[in-house]
Design an enzyme around this catalytic site. Structure first.
Site: not given
Ligand code: PEP
Length: 252
Positions: A14, A99, A101, A177, A216
């Site tokens: 990110k 993604h 986001e 996240g 996560s």
């Molecule tokens: C991601 O951004 O693709 C993701 C899975 O983030 P996190 O592992 O922090 O949940």
């Protein structure tokens, strides 16, 4: 190109790790993770850091590189954007598309995901298309419908060969996240739906398309998720920023 016996471990940094931090990360990570030919490791740094990571992994051709986003457009007056051609020139082989986001923070629609996938393939790169439902959609029982819609729309401009060679990640929005991981069974349930839809598009070739789980993932839960039926790899955000934890995940 990919197969079930060769898991894909992908790190989405990110908007973290600039040039200096990425150098320190590589020192820590590469000394802890020896090359293995039974898995594929892909790092997705900031586009500004791709050439640094490429230089820092010159002696480690086992480490693949990608960017987190590209423009839908080929080139031109699009201030602040990066093109697929530029990503390829900087040493990337993969591009994250859709993604959560990008979809939920930047309002990207399925039509843009489709155009980006097409642009990426045009430049010889591999799209890693992300799909996933929100918590509200899950609670309404719409998970399958939502991910299938995102998958079909995202792939709509790709040839059979391009679909066969791509990667798909299931990332439930409520697990990204948040520290709230899907269970291995949750992942399997959705991956089965995705695999069946891919088989509808490319037949037997669907078996070779890596289906990653993301949300996560950390060094404690990575082995169980990776062992789940139909889970061919992991897409990791937060835990991939720590070279020690990322090396553990890559070894799981
Ligand atoms: C991601 O951004 O693709 C993701 C899975 O983030 P996190 O592992 O922090 O949940």
């Amino acid at each position: 190109m990919h197969s079930h016996s060769r898991p894909v471990l992908a790190a989405n940094w990110k908007m973290n790790l600039g040039t200096v931090e990425a150098g320190a990360f590589l020192d820590g990570f590469l000394s802890r993770y020896a090359p293995r030919d039974d898995r594929t490791v892909i790092l997705f740094p900031s586009a500004l850091v791709v050439s640094t990571v490429r230089d820092g992994t010159r002696k480690r051709p086992d480490i693949q590189l990608g960017v987190q986003n590209v423009s839908t457009e080929e080139k031109g007056a699009f201030t602040g954007e990066n093109s697929a051609a530029m990503a390829a020139g900087a040493g990337a082989s993969f591009v994250l598309v859709g993604h959560s986001e990008r979809r939920h923070v930047f309002g990207e629609a399925d039509a843009q995901a489709a155009q980006k996938c097409a642009r990426v393939v045009e430049h010889g790169l591999v799209p890693l298309l992300c799909v996933g439902e929100t918590i509200e959609q899950r609670e309404r029982g719409e998970t399958g419908e939502v991910v299938l819609h995102q998958l079909r729309a995202g792939l709509s401009m790709l040839s059979h060969e391009a679909i066969r060679d791509m990667i798909v990640a299931y990332e439930p929005v409520w697990a990204i996240g948040t520290g709230r991981t899907a269970t291995p069974q949750d992942a399997t349930d959705v991956h089965l739906v995705l695999r069946a839809a891919l088989a509808g598009l490319v037949g037997e070739d669907a078996r070779g398309i890596p289906l990653l789980y993301g949300g996560s993932v950390n060094a404690k839960n990575s082995s169980a998720l990776l062992a789940a039926h139909e889970v061919d790899g992991l897409l990791v955000g937060g835990a991939s920023l720590d070279p020690v934890q990322w090396a553990e995940i890559c070894g799981s």
